[in-house]
Each structure stands twice: as structure tokens, then as C-alpha cells.
Write a protein that holds these residues in place. Sequence first.
Motif, PDB file in Angstrom:
ATOM      1  N   HIS A  40       0.653  -1.245  -0.019  1.00  0.00           N
ATOM      2  CA  HIS A  40      -0.050   0.081  -0.023  1.00  0.00           C
ATOM      3  C   HIS A  40       0.779   1.279   0.007  1.00  0.00           C
ATOM      4  O   HIS A  40       0.521   2.388  -0.712  1.00  0.00           O
ATOM      5  CB  HIS A  40      -0.958  -0.062   1.229  1.00  0.00           C
ATOM      6  N   GLN A  41       2.113   1.324   0.970  1.00  0.00           N
ATOM      7  CA  GLN A  41       2.635   2.405   0.575  1.00  0.00           C
ATOM      8  C   GLN A  41       3.501   2.603  -0.309  1.00  0.00           C
ATOM      9  O   GLN A  41       3.627   3.646  -1.314  1.00  0.00           O
ATOM     10  CB  GLN A  41       3.968   2.226   1.885  1.00  0.00           C
ATOM     11  N   VAL A  42       4.070   1.573  -1.158  1.00  0.00           N
ATOM     12  CA  VAL A  42       4.905   1.597  -2.471  1.00  0.00           C
ATOM     13  C   VAL A  42       3.830   2.096  -3.528  1.00  0.00           C
ATOM     14  O   VAL A  42       4.239   2.926  -4.399  1.00  0.00           O
ATOM     15  CB  VAL A  42       5.537   0.319  -2.601  1.00  0.00           C
ATOM     16  N   HIS A  43       2.632   1.310  -3.641  1.00  0.00           N
ATOM     17  CA  HIS A  43       1.603   1.778  -4.603  1.00  0.00           C
ATOM     18  C   HIS A  43       1.215   3.337  -4.472  1.00  0.00           C
ATOM     19  O   HIS A  43       0.937   4.104  -5.424  1.00  0.00           O
ATOM     20  CB  HIS A  43       0.483   0.952  -4.267  1.00  0.00           C
ATOM     21  N   LEU A  44       1.024   3.756  -3.393  1.00  0.00           N
ATOM     22  CA  LEU A  44       0.984   5.091  -3.069  1.00  0.00           C
ATOM     23  C   LEU A  44       1.848   6.156  -3.738  1.00  0.00           C
ATOM     24  O   LEU A  44       1.705   6.890  -4.473  1.00  0.00           O
ATOM     25  CB  LEU A  44       0.754   5.319  -1.599  1.00  0.00           C
ATOM     26  N   GLU A  45       2.978   5.742  -3.657  1.00  0.00           N
ATOM     27  CA  GLU A  45       4.325   6.410  -4.092  1.00  0.00           C
ATOM     28  C   GLU A  45       4.665   6.255  -5.426  1.00  0.00           C
ATOM     29  O   GLU A  45       4.649   7.414  -6.079  1.00  0.00           O
ATOM     30  CB  GLU A  45       5.569   5.864  -3.170  1.00  0.00           C
ATOM     31  N   ARG A  46       4.472   5.102  -5.937  1.00  0.00           N
ATOM     32  CA  ARG A  46       4.956   4.959  -7.517  1.00  0.00           C
ATOM     33  C   ARG A  46       3.679   4.630  -8.491  1.00  0.00           C
ATOM     34  O   ARG A  46       4.165   4.718  -9.696  1.00  0.00           O
ATOM     35  CB  ARG A  46       6.020   3.899  -7.494  1.00  0.00           C
ATOM     36  N   PHE A  47       2.570   4.258  -7.853  1.00  0.00           N
ATOM     37  CA  PHE A  47       1.732   3.763  -8.840  1.00  0.00           C
ATOM     38  C   PHE A  47       0.290   4.260  -8.947  1.00  0.00           C
ATOM     39  O   PHE A  47      -0.514   4.488  -9.978  1.00  0.00           O
ATOM     40  CB  PHE A  47       1.450   2.216  -8.980  1.00  0.00           C
ATOM     41  N   PHE A 172       2.196  16.139  -3.453  1.00  0.00           N
ATOM     42  CA  PHE A 172       2.934  14.933  -3.356  1.00  0.00           C
ATOM     43  C   PHE A 172       3.267  14.272  -4.578  1.00  0.00           C
ATOM     44  O   PHE A 172       4.491  13.693  -4.478  1.00  0.00           O
ATOM     45  CB  PHE A 172       1.628  14.100  -2.733  1.00  0.00           C
ATOM     46  N   LEU A 173       2.616  14.316  -5.620  1.00  0.00           N
ATOM     47  CA  LEU A 173       3.024  13.668  -6.909  1.00  0.00           C
ATOM     48  C   LEU A 173       4.166  14.350  -7.729  1.00  0.00           C
ATOM     49  O   LEU A 173       4.766  13.472  -8.149  1.00  0.00           O
ATOM     50  CB  LEU A 173       1.798  13.520  -7.719  1.00  0.00           C
ATOM     51  N   LYS A 174       4.109  15.714  -7.335  1.00  0.00           N
ATOM     52  CA  LYS A 174       5.023  16.512  -8.173  1.00  0.00           C
ATOM     53  C   LYS A 174       6.442  15.975  -7.150  1.00  0.00           C
ATOM     54  O   LYS A 174       7.593  15.574  -7.959  1.00  0.00           O
ATOM     55  CB  LYS A 174       4.970  17.882  -7.659  1.00  0.00           C
ATOM     56  N   ALA A 175       6.569  15.701  -5.930  1.00  0.00           N
ATOM     57  CA  ALA A 175       7.703  15.263  -5.294  1.00  0.00           C
ATOM     58  C   ALA A 175       7.805  13.823  -5.435  1.00  0.00           C
ATOM     59  O   ALA A 175       9.218  13.573  -5.382  1.00  0.00           O
ATOM     60  CB  ALA A 175       7.352  15.290  -3.652  1.00  0.00           C
ATOM     61  N   GLN A 176       7.288  13.154  -5.934  1.00  0.00           N
ATOM     62  CA  GLN A 176       7.364  11.852  -6.693  1.00  0.00           C
ATOM     63  C   GLN A 176       7.851  11.792  -7.959  1.00  0.00           C
ATOM     64  O   GLN A 176       8.073  10.891  -8.739  1.00  0.00           O
ATOM     65  CB  GLN A 176       6.342  10.970  -6.264  1.00  0.00           C
ATOM     66  N   GLY A 177       7.853  13.097  -8.524  1.00  0.00           N
ATOM     67  CA  GLY A 177       8.273  12.985 -10.193  1.00  0.00           C
ATOM     68  C   GLY A 177       7.229  12.448 -10.959  1.00  0.00           C
ATOM     69  O   GLY A 177       7.325  12.047 -12.049  1.00  0.00           O
ATOM     70  N   VAL A 370       6.378  17.467   9.976  1.00  0.00           N
ATOM     71  CA  VAL A 370       7.430  17.360   9.042  1.00  0.00           C
ATOM     72  C   VAL A 370       6.670  17.639   7.594  1.00  0.00           C
ATOM     73  O   VAL A 370       5.968  17.114   7.190  1.00  0.00           O
ATOM     74  CB  VAL A 370       8.087  15.969   8.856  1.00  0.00           C
ATOM     75  N   LYS A 371       7.308  18.820   6.934  1.00  0.00           N
ATOM     76  CA  LYS A 371       6.779  19.180   5.663  1.00  0.00           C
ATOM     77  C   LYS A 371       7.472  18.445   4.375  1.00  0.00           C
ATOM     78  O   LYS A 371       8.458  18.008   4.550  1.00  0.00           O
ATOM     79  CB  LYS A 371       7.125  20.734   5.583  1.00  0.00           C
ATOM     80  N   LEU A 372       6.673  18.484   3.465  1.00  0.00           N
ATOM     81  CA  LEU A 372       7.071  17.812   2.125  1.00  0.00           C
ATOM     82  C   LEU A 372       7.641  18.823   1.218  1.00  0.00           C
ATOM     83  O   LEU A 372       8.159  18.498   0.205  1.00  0.00           O
ATOM     84  CB  LEU A 372       5.894  17.163   1.538  1.00  0.00           C
ATOM     85  N   ALA A 373       8.080  19.979   1.511  1.00  0.00           N
ATOM     86  CA  ALA A 373       8.706  20.998   0.676  1.00  0.00           C
ATOM     87  C   ALA A 373       9.860  20.361   0.209  1.00  0.00           C
ATOM     88  O   ALA A 373      10.547  19.777   1.090  1.00  0.00           O
ATOM     89  CB  ALA A 373       8.791  22.299   1.543  1.00  0.00           C
ATOM     90  N   GLU A 374      10.360  20.702  -0.867  1.00  0.00           N
ATOM     91  CA  GLU A 374      11.684  20.288  -1.480  1.00  0.00           C
ATOM     92  C   GLU A 374      12.926  21.196  -0.677  1.00  0.00           C
ATOM     93  O   GLU A 374      12.594  22.533  -0.386  1.00  0.00           O
ATOM     94  CB  GLU A 374      11.702  20.482  -2.913  1.00  0.00           C
ATOM     95  N   PHE A 385      11.404  13.151  -3.569  1.00  0.00           N
ATOM     96  CA  PHE A 385      11.443  11.871  -3.171  1.00  0.00           C
ATOM     97  C   PHE A 385      12.400  11.100  -4.078  1.00  0.00           C
ATOM     98  O   PHE A 385      12.368  11.586  -5.156  1.00  0.00           O
ATOM     99  CB  PHE A 385      10.107  11.196  -3.135  1.00  0.00           C
ATOM    100  N   THR A 386      13.191  10.407  -3.495  1.00  0.00           N
ATOM    101  CA  THR A 386      13.950   9.435  -4.408  1.00  0.00           C
ATOM    102  C   THR A 386      13.030   8.622  -5.173  1.00  0.00           C
ATOM    103  O   THR A 386      11.935   8.120  -4.669  1.00  0.00           O
ATOM    104  CB  THR A 386      14.946   8.719  -3.834  1.00  0.00           C
ATOM    105  N   SER A 387      13.398   8.024  -6.333  1.00  0.00           N
ATOM    106  CA  SER A 387      12.465   7.456  -7.163  1.00  0.00           C
ATOM    107  C   SER A 387      12.024   6.085  -6.861  1.00  0.00           C
ATOM    108  O   SER A 387      11.075   5.389  -6.822  1.00  0.00           O
ATOM    109  CB  SER A 387      12.987   7.173  -8.632  1.00  0.00           C
ATOM    110  N   GLY A 388      13.192   5.252  -6.399  1.00  0.00           N
ATOM    111  CA  GLY A 388      12.901   3.818  -5.910  1.00  0.00           C
ATOM    112  C   GLY A 388      12.694   2.905  -7.100  1.00  0.00           C
ATOM    113  O   GLY A 388      12.356   1.655  -6.559  1.00  0.00           O
ATOM    114  N   ASN A 389      12.638   3.051  -8.155  1.00  0.00           N
ATOM    115  CA  ASN A 389      12.156   2.205  -9.224  1.00  0.00           C
ATOM    116  C   ASN A 389      13.115   1.065  -9.146  1.00  0.00           C
ATOM    117  O   ASN A 389      12.714   0.179  -9.973  1.00  0.00           O
ATOM    118  CB  ASN A 389      12.149   3.085 -10.636  1.00  0.00           C
TER     119      ASN A 389
END
Length: 573
Positions: A40-47, A172-177, A370-374, A385-389
Motif C-alpha cells: 500500500h505504501q509503495v503503490h501510493l508512492e509509485r503507481f 505529493f505527486l510532484k515530489a514523486q516526479g 514534517v513538511k514535504l517541501a523540497e 522523493f528518491t524514485s526507488g524504481n
Amino acid sequence: YIDHNTLQTGFENADDHRFIQSVCKKHGIYFSRPGNGICHQVHLERFGIPGKTLIGSDSHTPTGGGIGMLAMGAGGLDVAVAMGGGTYYIPMPKMTRINLTGYLKPWVSAKDVILEVLRIMSVKGGVGKIIEYGGEGVKTLSVPERATITNMGAELGATTSIFPSDEITLAFLKAQGRENDWTEILPDEDAEYDEVIDIDLCSLTPMAACPHMPDNVKTTDEIGKIKVDQVAIGSCTNSSFVDMMKVASILKGKTIAPSVSLCIAPGSKQVLNMLALNGALSDMISAGARILESACGPCIGQWKRHTDDPTRKNSIVTSFNRNFAKRADGNPNTYAFVASPELTMALTIAGDLCFNPLKDRLMNHDGEKVKLAEPEGEELPLRGFTSGNEGYIAPGGTKTAINVNPASQRLQLLTPFPAWDGQDILNMPLLIKAQGKCTTDHISMAGPWLRFRGHLENISDNMLMGAVNAFNGETNNVWNRSTNTYGTVSGTAKMYKSEGIPSIVVAEENYGEGSSREHAAMEPRFLNVRVILAKSFARIHETNLKKQGMLALTFADKADYDKIQEHDLLSVI
């Protein structure tokens, strides 16, 4: 996603991983390596993509609602049918609107929001409903905070929970690229709801779910002082980068209490990598924490705790989502509390559940978000965020053979269940009349049994071993009419099956709540249980039973449950 059986104390889990990887390769499925993170965490981040519909064979799939997905837990067979191009059916849910106003005060978190909802609605209050969050207070919550709330909406029994997709989602999605995946999705101005609940975030205080249900919610003032033996941070509920940074900021420069063991499991490799890059991981380790693999781990009972002495009373505090009796370690005397990462960290340093004096002990740490700002400046190692792909293996196009050793005790190819002729089912012996709560943990326990999830015959030995027999108040001890003695539930069912006798299970409210594990439906089908007769069912489990060809029946009059006697024979006409 490989996120459950990841411990390698032998070759067995690694063999299972290779088997699953070969299946993915054969059928063109992305494969997430062990250690890559909780699904669930990975899917939220990447998919995850706002506005998309998602079904997943785990009850906490609604985590995706944190970015505006219609994400629903389902049975494994439901997901397989959908992957094959079939249709997924659910009853039309009612709509509940939860209006959030105000903002969270220091030491109050998103976990306290969902605990308040559970306190109001209960673990069965969301059955047949979609929970939609709105109001001005929504804009004060980051995506990881929203995902915590939608994740634990599963404990309400809700079909799913959902937040709007807005500028917070875009950040959030921008921080994930992945900003190109964003779509704004807001509720219609003229939307109508079956139920509306108002919650003022400013009014909330730190809370915890007390043993042994997620809706047994109390404030820290009401709980009082209780010694804490072990603390665990992680699970799909609170293992995000934001959660981990909160934990690290509280632990920095401090040492956990001598009497407490602290385990921390980041939710994904991406989170773990970022903690390592910015130094937060060092703060955790220096404080005395044990860092676990990015996986489900302790939340599903994948640890050993005092099992050599099941009479030993102890208390654990986690940032997980469920605290059912015996879920953590099989010990009925383990009292599990569920709270926010901030509160659990404070208690780790204190060594007990008495929160009020903690601000002095923590040098007045204000629990800041904790803020999500770059980060500013090119010299810093992180931007977003780092991509983690690298944790994924994309689908391949080559032919792959799937081989299973016939002698394996871990994997067993399924064979079709015997067809039923649709005739009357006469004189079924009562296998068990389950009393009180009967979750999927009671029906098919996790923990050490997880290693048999690929072997239906072996895992069926745990069927209903946690259910309480209404006639003697004991677990896994039922009347066997074939031997005129008491025996285990699975052993009794096996004997009836060997004699060609179908049996029936009787239960109370919300039967099968909790996890979506399909084994809770496959095991009774395998052991020739024809009927589950209950006062009511949890949504996913009722569907799972029907998908396996079980009759999931409810009492026309719930008072009829009381009429069922231990030696009864029941017929379905």
C-alpha cells in the motif's frame, strides 16, 4: 508485492519468492522485490493515480483513497477475475461525509482523526458505506496523513474512504516526479449524502485504541499509567517518510527507556533510503531502535514475543491498524495498544503509557509536522522523493515454466473443488457455534501459519482455531459427533469430510471482519463445510465465501442464533 513472508531463517521463503517471480514473468505482471516495501505504501508512492479505481487483495487497499483513488479491498479471486478481464461487483454503498474543520494541535495526528471516527462509528459502522472526507480541515492534511486515515478506514468495515485530489495531492505527486498523473477531483457542490459527521480537528487530543479492538478508543488521560514492554512503528498505516521523520525528530539526542524494546520498519525502500541520506536513520539507531526490513513484519505476527510463556502479561504499543487478541504474537495476555507514531515515541522514551508529564521529559518538543517541501540548495542530497524504481522488475515477454514440487509442504497446486448438485443439504452437524467477535484472524490465523498460504491442505489445520465455542467458552475444542468426544475444529471437520458428511458453522455479528485473507473462505470449502450461518457478515469475507462456492446465509431473526444447540443437526432446503 512481496511484503509478508520476508524473513529468511531458512530457504523456504526465498523459494516462495522465486516461484511468485516466475508467475509474474509468465503472466506479464510487475514484480516488487522482497524488501522493496509494503504494497500500500509503495503503490501510493509509485503507481496510484487520482480518479482511478483500484481493487487489491488486502483489506487496507483503501490507502489509495489518500490521493483520490476509489480503492477497495477484495478477495484474491475477485482480483484474479478482474485481471483476466472480468467484472468486479459490489453492492451500491451508502455515502458518509465527514466534515473536517480546524487544524491538528501539537502531539495530535492523523491517527487521532481516524481513532475519533472509529470511536464514533465503531468497527462495523462503516459496513456498506464509502467514507468521503471534506471541509476546510482537509487542506491542513498532507497526503501521508490522509493515507493514514483512509488506510484505517478498513477497521470501520467501510467499502473504502476517499479524500479529494487537490493542490496537496499535486504537491505529493510532484515530489514523486509524477505530477503528470495528477487530476483535480473535488466533490460536486450539490452532492447529497446518506450521513454527515462533523469533526473539529482542534478539539482532538492524543488517543489510543485499547485492547482488543480498534474502536476501543480512549484518550491518554483515560488510559492512565501502564508499563510498556515493546513499541513497534511501521505497517501500511504509519510508515511513510513523514511518519518516520516525526519519529526521528523526537528520538534525536535521546535514549529509549531501558525497559522498552523499539522496532522501526520504514514502509518502503524509498523511505529507508531517504532516511539514510538525510541522517534521520542515524538518529533512530543512536537512540536504541532496531531497524526492521521494509515489510509488514510484526503487524501480521512475524516476530517472536514471549511465546515460551503464554501466561506472561505484557503491553505493546504500535502505530499499526489492528490490535485483535493474539494477533501480535499468539499470546492472549499481550495487551496491544494502537496510537500515532508521535505518541508511541513519547511513550518509548518514558517507558509507560502516562503521557501528560512527557513534555518536560522531551524538552518541550512540540510535535511539529514534517513538511514535504523540497529542500533548498543543490548541495543537499534530496529534492522531492528518491524514485526507488530499482525495486521493480517489469513484465517480461519470454515464456516461463511454473514448477511446483509435489512433495512441497509450502506450495500445493489447487485442484477443483467437487461440484455441488444444488440439492437440499440435510442433517448437517454443527461444527462450531462461534461466540462474540470472529475475525479472519480467528478463522485463519496469521503469524507462523503464513508459511502455508500456498498449501491449502496444510493451512486448513488452523481453521477457526481462534473462535470461541459458545457452549464451553473454549477455543479449538468442539463436539465431534462421529467420536462422541471433543476435538479440534479442523480435526472434526476432516473426520466429517472423510465420512462424506457436510457441516455448518454458526456465528454472530460482522463475521469475518478484519483482513481480506481468502484462506478464511477456502479452508471451510476444502473441509466440506457447506454453510456459514451468521447474524451478519463483513463485506469482503461474505464475497470471498460466495466466490468459493460457500453458502453465506444470515438469520431472518437474529434471536434465532440463541436457539442453536450443541448437538443439533441442521438442514438447508
